[in-house]
Design a protein around this motif. Structure first.
Motif, PDB file in Angstrom:
ATOM      1  N   ALA A   1      -0.805  -0.609  -0.997  1.00  0.00           N
ATOM      2  CA  ALA A   1      -0.221  -0.696   0.338  1.00  0.00           C
ATOM      3  C   ALA A   1       1.083  -1.472   0.244  1.00  0.00           C
ATOM      4  O   ALA A   1       1.514  -2.122   1.177  1.00  0.00           O
ATOM      5  CB  ALA A   1      -1.189  -1.377   1.297  1.00  0.00           C
ATOM      6  N   GLY A   2       1.699  -1.395  -0.926  1.00  0.00           N
ATOM      7  CA  GLY A   2       2.890  -2.204  -1.186  1.00  0.00           C
ATOM      8  C   GLY A   2       4.165  -1.532  -0.734  1.00  0.00           C
ATOM      9  O   GLY A   2       4.167  -0.700   0.165  1.00  0.00           O
ATOM     10  N   ALA A   3       5.241  -1.874  -1.388  1.00  0.00           N
ATOM     11  CA  ALA A   3       6.558  -1.372  -1.009  1.00  0.00           C
ATOM     12  C   ALA A   3       6.714   0.063  -1.493  1.00  0.00           C
ATOM     13  O   ALA A   3       6.532   0.351  -2.674  1.00  0.00           O
ATOM     14  CB  ALA A   3       7.626  -2.262  -1.616  1.00  0.00           C
ATOM     15  N   PHE A   4       7.062   0.957  -0.568  1.00  0.00           N
ATOM     16  CA  PHE A   4       7.175   2.365  -0.937  1.00  0.00           C
ATOM     17  C   PHE A   4       8.525   2.696  -1.571  1.00  0.00           C
ATOM     18  O   PHE A   4       8.765   3.821  -1.963  1.00  0.00           O
ATOM     19  CB  PHE A   4       6.926   3.246   0.286  1.00  0.00           C
ATOM     20  N   ASP A   5       9.410   1.706  -1.654  1.00  0.00           N
ATOM     21  CA  ASP A   5      10.689   1.961  -2.325  1.00  0.00           C
ATOM     22  C   ASP A   5      10.719   1.339  -3.716  1.00  0.00           C
ATOM     23  O   ASP A   5      11.763   1.154  -4.306  1.00  0.00           O
ATOM     24  CB  ASP A   5      11.848   1.426  -1.480  1.00  0.00           C
ATOM     25  N   ALA A   6       9.528   1.019  -4.260  1.00  0.00           N
ATOM     26  CA  ALA A   6       9.483   0.337  -5.559  1.00  0.00           C
ATOM     27  C   ALA A   6       8.520   1.015  -6.527  1.00  0.00           C
ATOM     28  O   ALA A   6       7.966   0.383  -7.408  1.00  0.00           O
ATOM     29  CB  ALA A   6       9.075  -1.121  -5.365  1.00  0.00           C
ATOM     30  N   LEU A   7       8.334   2.333  -6.372  1.00  0.00           N
ATOM     31  CA  LEU A   7       7.442   3.075  -7.261  1.00  0.00           C
ATOM     32  C   LEU A   7       8.271   3.939  -8.205  1.00  0.00           C
ATOM     33  O   LEU A   7       9.314   4.463  -7.828  1.00  0.00           O
ATOM     34  CB  LEU A   7       6.505   3.972  -6.446  1.00  0.00           C
ATOM     35  N   GLU A   8       7.763   4.066  -9.429  1.00  0.00           N
ATOM     36  CA  GLU A   8       8.486   4.840 -10.438  1.00  0.00           C
ATOM     37  C   GLU A   8       7.518   5.820 -11.100  1.00  0.00           C
ATOM     38  O   GLU A   8       6.367   5.484 -11.336  1.00  0.00           O
ATOM     39  CB  GLU A   8       9.060   3.878 -11.481  1.00  0.00           C
ATOM     40  N   VAL A   9       8.010   7.029 -11.388  1.00  0.00           N
ATOM     41  CA  VAL A   9       7.164   8.034 -12.047  1.00  0.00           C
ATOM     42  C   VAL A   9       7.850   8.502 -13.327  1.00  0.00           C
ATOM     43  O   VAL A   9       9.065   8.682 -13.362  1.00  0.00           O
ATOM     44  CB  VAL A   9       6.856   9.217 -11.090  1.00  0.00           C
ATOM     45  N   VAL A  10       7.050   8.639 -14.382  1.00  0.00           N
ATOM     46  CA  VAL A  10       7.564   9.073 -15.682  1.00  0.00           C
ATOM     47  C   VAL A  10       6.697  10.233 -16.172  1.00  0.00           C
ATOM     48  O   VAL A  10       5.475  10.205 -16.025  1.00  0.00           O
ATOM     49  CB  VAL A  10       7.513   7.927 -16.711  1.00  0.00           C
TER      50      VAL A  10
ATOM     51  N   GLU B   1       9.703  11.250 -23.463  1.00  0.00           N
ATOM     52  CA  GLU B   1      10.012  11.157 -22.025  1.00  0.00           C
ATOM     53  C   GLU B   1      10.884  12.320 -21.572  1.00  0.00           C
ATOM     54  O   GLU B   1      11.914  12.609 -22.163  1.00  0.00           O
ATOM     55  CB  GLU B   1      10.721   9.834 -21.731  1.00  0.00           C
ATOM     56  N   ARG B   2      10.469  12.968 -20.465  1.00  0.00           N
ATOM     57  CA  ARG B   2      11.203  14.124 -19.948  1.00  0.00           C
ATOM     58  C   ARG B   2      11.701  13.938 -18.518  1.00  0.00           C
ATOM     59  O   ARG B   2      12.648  14.590 -18.099  1.00  0.00           O
ATOM     60  CB  ARG B   2      10.305  15.369 -20.016  1.00  0.00           C
ATOM     61  N   GLN B   3      11.040  13.095 -17.756  1.00  0.00           N
ATOM     62  CA  GLN B   3      11.453  12.832 -16.369  1.00  0.00           C
ATOM     63  C   GLN B   3      11.237  11.362 -16.076  1.00  0.00           C
ATOM     64  O   GLN B   3      10.275  10.767 -16.570  1.00  0.00           O
ATOM     65  CB  GLN B   3      10.579  13.594 -15.361  1.00  0.00           C
ATOM     66  N   ARG B   4      12.125  10.805 -15.254  1.00  0.00           N
ATOM     67  CA  ARG B   4      11.926   9.453 -14.740  1.00  0.00           C
ATOM     68  C   ARG B   4      12.543   9.407 -13.353  1.00  0.00           C
ATOM     69  O   ARG B   4      13.725   9.706 -13.182  1.00  0.00           O
ATOM     70  CB  ARG B   4      12.563   8.409 -15.659  1.00  0.00           C
ATOM     71  N   GLY B   5      11.738   9.081 -12.357  1.00  0.00           N
ATOM     72  CA  GLY B   5      12.230   9.042 -10.991  1.00  0.00           C
ATOM     73  C   GLY B   5      11.744   7.785 -10.299  1.00  0.00           C
ATOM     74  O   GLY B   5      10.693   7.239 -10.630  1.00  0.00           O
ATOM     75  N   HIS B   6      12.534   7.333  -9.337  1.00  0.00           N
ATOM     76  CA  HIS B   6      12.224   6.098  -8.620  1.00  0.00           C
ATOM     77  C   HIS B   6      12.263   6.414  -7.126  1.00  0.00           C
ATOM     78  O   HIS B   6      13.136   7.168  -6.674  1.00  0.00           O
ATOM     79  CB  HIS B   6      13.256   5.027  -8.981  1.00  0.00           C
ATOM     80  N   THR B   7      11.324   5.838  -6.369  1.00  0.00           N
ATOM     81  CA  THR B   7      11.260   6.178  -4.942  1.00  0.00           C
ATOM     82  C   THR B   7      12.504   5.750  -4.173  1.00  0.00           C
ATOM     83  O   THR B   7      12.749   6.259  -3.089  1.00  0.00           O
ATOM     84  CB  THR B   7      10.003   5.593  -4.256  1.00  0.00           C
ATOM     85  N   ARG B   8      13.319   4.854  -4.713  1.00  0.00           N
ATOM     86  CA  ARG B   8      14.559   4.529  -3.986  1.00  0.00           C
ATOM     87  C   ARG B   8      15.516   5.726  -4.002  1.00  0.00           C
ATOM     88  O   ARG B   8      16.467   5.766  -3.217  1.00  0.00           O
ATOM     89  CB  ARG B   8      15.230   3.273  -4.582  1.00  0.00           C
ATOM     90  N   ASP B   9      15.275   6.701  -4.882  1.00  0.00           N
ATOM     91  CA  ASP B   9      16.139   7.878  -4.971  1.00  0.00           C
ATOM     92  C   ASP B   9      15.593   9.077  -4.198  1.00  0.00           C
ATOM     93  O   ASP B   9      16.167  10.168  -4.274  1.00  0.00           O
ATOM     94  CB  ASP B   9      16.326   8.281  -6.440  1.00  0.00           C
ATOM     95  N   LEU B  10      14.504   8.902  -3.467  1.00  0.00           N
ATOM     96  CA  LEU B  10      13.965  10.006  -2.667  1.00  0.00           C
ATOM     97  C   LEU B  10      14.948  10.376  -1.552  1.00  0.00           C
ATOM     98  O   LEU B  10      15.563   9.496  -0.940  1.00  0.00           O
ATOM     99  CB  LEU B  10      12.628   9.606  -2.019  1.00  0.00           C
ATOM    100  N   VAL B  11      15.072  11.676  -1.282  1.00  0.00           N
ATOM    101  CA  VAL B  11      15.880  12.111  -0.143  1.00  0.00           C
ATOM    102  C   VAL B  11      15.209  11.639   1.149  1.00  0.00           C
ATOM    103  O   VAL B  11      15.861  11.105   2.039  1.00  0.00           O
ATOM    104  CB  VAL B  11      16.035  13.649  -0.140  1.00  0.00           C
ATOM    105  N   PHE B  12      13.885  11.828   1.241  1.00  0.00           N
ATOM    106  CA  PHE B  12      13.110  11.408   2.412  1.00  0.00           C
ATOM    107  C   PHE B  12      12.048  10.409   1.964  1.00  0.00           C
ATOM    108  O   PHE B  12      11.280  10.689   1.036  1.00  0.00           O
ATOM    109  CB  PHE B  12      12.456  12.617   3.093  1.00  0.00           C
ATOM    110  N   SER B  13      12.006   9.253   2.634  1.00  0.00           N
ATOM    111  CA  SER B  13      11.096   8.174   2.225  1.00  0.00           C
ATOM    112  C   SER B  13       9.639   8.558   2.484  1.00  0.00           C
ATOM    113  O   SER B  13       9.342   9.480   3.261  1.00  0.00           O
ATOM    114  CB  SER B  13      11.415   6.902   3.016  1.00  0.00           C
ATOM    115  N   ILE B  14       8.737   7.825   1.872  1.00  0.00           N
ATOM    116  CA  ILE B  14       7.310   8.117   2.024  1.00  0.00           C
ATOM    117  C   ILE B  14       6.847   7.965   3.485  1.00  0.00           C
ATOM    118  O   ILE B  14       6.201   8.877   4.013  1.00  0.00           O
ATOM    119  CB  ILE B  14       6.502   7.267   1.020  1.00  0.00           C
ATOM    120  N   PRO B  15       7.171   6.875   4.191  1.00  0.00           N
ATOM    121  CA  PRO B  15       6.765   6.818   5.607  1.00  0.00           C
ATOM    122  C   PRO B  15       7.366   7.948   6.444  1.00  0.00           C
ATOM    123  O   PRO B  15       6.698   8.506   7.320  1.00  0.00           O
ATOM    124  CB  PRO B  15       7.276   5.443   6.071  1.00  0.00           C
TER     125      PRO B  15
END
Ligand code: ZN
Length: 204
Positions: A121-130, A137-151
Motif C-alpha cells: 500500500a506504498g508509493a505507487f510512483d516508486a515501483l520498478e519492473v525488470v 536484462e531485456r526491459q526495465r521500467g519505473h512507475t514514475r515513467d507511466l503515462v497514466f498513474s496507478i490511481p
C-alpha cells in the motif's frame, strides 16, 4: 495462487514502448481484458501456440484490488490497493496485428504468468519492473515513467466496470519487448517484491 475474477490490462502506458512498436502515446488509457484461464504459476511452461510465429514477453507491474470500486475517484482508488505482483502479459504479436482486436493474441492458456501477491500500500510512483530472458536484462521500467498513474488507471477503469477484491490490473509494459522461443527462460521481477520465472515450450 491469486484467482482474479478479471484481469484488466493497459496498453501503451510507457512512452518508449508505444514508440518502439510505431504507435502514438494514447490520450486516454487503452484497456483490454485477459481471461483468468490464462493464469500460469511460477515454474510452469509458457506454451507457444502453433498458430503464432511470434510470441512476445511483456513484463508488467500487477496491482491487486482490495476493495470494491465503482466510479471511484483517484484518491479513493489510491487507498483500495491490496497488493502487487509480477505479471508477464504474454502476447502473440502477429495475431495481435492481424486480428485488430486483442482477445486471441493475449488470451491463450499460459499467457499470464503471475508471481506471488505481496501486500503493498506504498508509493505507487516508486515501483520498478525488470524482465530477464535467459538471465539477460531485456526491459526495465519505473512507475514514475507511466503515462497514466496507478490511481488514475483504477479510477478510469472503475468508471466502466466495477473492480472487485482480487481483480488484477496489469499496468503496461516498458520498452524492450521481444520474442520468446522454446527453451528460453523468462523472468519478470517487480524489484524486491515479486517475481515470476517460466520456461517456454512449443505446443505439441
Ligand atoms: Zn501488456
Amino acid at each position: 495462487m491469486l484467482r482474479p475474477g478479471k484481469i484488466v490490462c493497459v496498453g501503451r502506458n510507457y512512452r518508449d514502448h508505444a514508440k518502439e512498436l510505431g504507435n502514438e502515446v494514447p490520450t486516454a488509457p487503452l484497456i483490454f481484458l485477459k481471461p483468468p484461464s490464462a493464469i500460469l504459476a511460477p515454474g510452469a511452461p509458457i506454451v507457444r501456440p502453433r498458430v503464432s510465429e511470434r510470441v512476445d514477453f511483456e513484463g508488467e507491474i500487477g496491482i491487486v484490488v482490495g476493495r470494491t470500486l465503482t466510479r471511484a475517484t483517484e484518491a479513493d482508488a489510491a487507498t483500495a490497493v491490496r497488493g502487487i505482483c509480477a505479471v508477464n502479459d504474454v502476447t502473440a504479436r502477429d495475431l495481435q496485428k492481424g486480428d485488430g482486436q486483442w482477445t486471441r493474441a493475449k488470451g491463450f492458456d499460459s499467457f499470464c504468468p503471475i508471481g506471488p501477491e505481496v501486500a503493498y500500500a506504498g508509493a505507487f510512483d516508486a515501483l520498478e519492473v525488470v524482465t530477464r530472458v535467459n538471465g539477460e536484462e531485456r526491459q526495465r521500467g519505473h512507475t514514475r515513467d507511466l503515462v497514466f498513474s496507478i490511481p488514475f488507471l483504477l479510477s478510469y477503469i472503475s468508471q466502466v466496470m466495477t473492480l472487485e477484491p482480487g481483480d488484477l490490473i496489469a499496468t503496461g509494459t516498458p520498452a524492450g519487448v521481444g520474442p520468446l522461443v522454446a527453451g528460453d527462460a523468462v523472468e519478470i521481477e517487480v524489484v524486491g517484491l515479486s517475481r515470476v520465472a517460466n520456461p517456454v515450450i512449443d505446443a505439441a
